[in-house]
Scaffold this active site. Sequence first.
Site, PDB file in Angstrom:
ATOM      1  N   PRO A 198       0.690  -1.314   0.084  1.00  0.00           N
ATOM      2  CA  PRO A 198       0.168  -0.068   0.102  1.00  0.00           C
ATOM      3  C   PRO A 198       0.835   1.299  -0.110  1.00  0.00           C
ATOM      4  O   PRO A 198       2.271   1.291  -0.048  1.00  0.00           O
ATOM      5  CB  PRO A 198      -0.849  -0.102   1.475  1.00  0.00           C
ATOM      6  CG  PRO A 198       0.155  -0.847   2.214  1.00  0.00           C
ATOM      7  CD  PRO A 198       1.053  -1.860   1.346  1.00  0.00           C
ATOM      8  N   SER A 210      -4.926   5.212   3.295  1.00  0.00           N
ATOM      9  CA  SER A 210      -4.318   4.097   2.927  1.00  0.00           C
ATOM     10  C   SER A 210      -5.241   3.174   2.249  1.00  0.00           C
ATOM     11  O   SER A 210      -6.379   3.208   2.070  1.00  0.00           O
ATOM     12  CB  SER A 210      -3.224   3.487   3.989  1.00  0.00           C
ATOM     13  OG  SER A 210      -2.397   2.494   3.520  1.00  0.00           O
ATOM     14  N   ASN A 211      -4.750   1.747   1.940  1.00  0.00           N
ATOM     15  CA  ASN A 211      -5.722   0.766   1.773  1.00  0.00           C
ATOM     16  C   ASN A 211      -5.437  -0.367   2.331  1.00  0.00           C
ATOM     17  O   ASN A 211      -4.278  -0.478   2.969  1.00  0.00           O
ATOM     18  CB  ASN A 211      -5.820   0.739   0.284  1.00  0.00           C
ATOM     19  CG  ASN A 211      -4.387   0.326  -0.583  1.00  0.00           C
ATOM     20  OD1 ASN A 211      -3.548  -0.599  -0.409  1.00  0.00           O
ATOM     21  ND2 ASN A 211      -3.932   1.390  -1.532  1.00  0.00           N
ATOM     22  N   HIS A 212      -5.845  -1.541   2.018  1.00  0.00           N
ATOM     23  CA  HIS A 212      -5.538  -2.958   2.652  1.00  0.00           C
ATOM     24  C   HIS A 212      -4.727  -3.860   1.805  1.00  0.00           C
ATOM     25  O   HIS A 212      -4.565  -4.860   2.090  1.00  0.00           O
ATOM     26  CB  HIS A 212      -6.870  -3.644   2.816  1.00  0.00           C
ATOM     27  CG  HIS A 212      -7.787  -3.042   3.718  1.00  0.00           C
ATOM     28  ND1 HIS A 212      -7.666  -2.823   5.158  1.00  0.00           N
ATOM     29  CD2 HIS A 212      -8.912  -2.227   3.694  1.00  0.00           C
ATOM     30  CE1 HIS A 212      -8.540  -2.401   5.976  1.00  0.00           C
ATOM     31  NE2 HIS A 212      -9.474  -1.761   4.817  1.00  0.00           N
ATOM     32  N   SER A 213      -3.998  -3.155   0.938  1.00  0.00           N
ATOM     33  CA  SER A 213      -2.865  -4.112   0.032  1.00  0.00           C
ATOM     34  C   SER A 213      -1.965  -4.732   1.079  1.00  0.00           C
ATOM     35  O   SER A 213      -1.251  -3.927   2.030  1.00  0.00           O
ATOM     36  CB  SER A 213      -2.161  -3.420  -0.793  1.00  0.00           C
ATOM     37  OG  SER A 213      -1.337  -4.000  -1.420  1.00  0.00           O
TER      38      SER A 213
END
Length: 285
Positions: A198, A210-213
């Site tokens: 992310p 942010s994101n969940h990558s």
Amino acid sequence: MNQSLTNKQILLAIGGGIAAYKSADLIRRLKERGADVRVVMSQSAKEFITPLTLQALSGHPVASDLLDTTAEAAMGHIELARWADLVLVAPATANLIARINAGMADELITTTCLATESPVVICPAMNQQMYRNQATQDNIKHLSERGLTIWGPASGSQACGEVGPGRMQEPLEIAMQVEQFFAPKLLAGRSLLLTAGPTREAIDPVRYISNHSSGKMGFALAKAAADMGAHVTLVSGPVHLPTPTGVNRIDVESTDDMLNAVMAQVDSHDIFIGCCRCPSDRSDR
């Protein structure tokens, strides 16, 4: 079951250090991958682990004498040197490294290293100050210059109570490096640049978007490419994943950081892969 080392013949040479206890697990890790493992050990290694244990795990008698009357023509070191596809010295103590570097031939391990035409891998294991000593550093440098491969050491707490470099790598890590050593080098001579994980876009000094990558796919691709012989650079957002062996990792935070890192590297690589996250199915792409 992973049988990536099927038909590979590994000669494990065990030096006389406390890390010798890890050799039992290392034999198991190699055999479960299909390797045929034989063991040679120094006399001092017997003080840390018994030949009977190693024989039970490897399925072969353990050699420790230079002139073995049970071996063909009493030349066991020549038999073993010719048999091995890889000689793996683990643990390699400061004394053993110095003796291999000096070309000593008065005991089984060093003589086998001299007599083999197969690759030799050294896995250092010793007290952190012994490892840092200039004599040890010179010995390791000279062995590397002569074509021997050095894996490790790791850093951390040691049996003596000190903390620092000198720990032998863990058996699973060594077994994985043996797999990589024998893996087909389909990407040899190629360079690969990847992004993974992310990014974080700051809202203020405390908050960010942010994101969940997870970064797992990018790291897996980086490992696979390195295993196939590529020179790999991995530009990673903030993730809690170990860097694959042989991969050059660049850590970044924001999208601008990632862009700048990629643009600084992309012209010097043959292949670029951007691993990103697809919101529709919550999987790394």
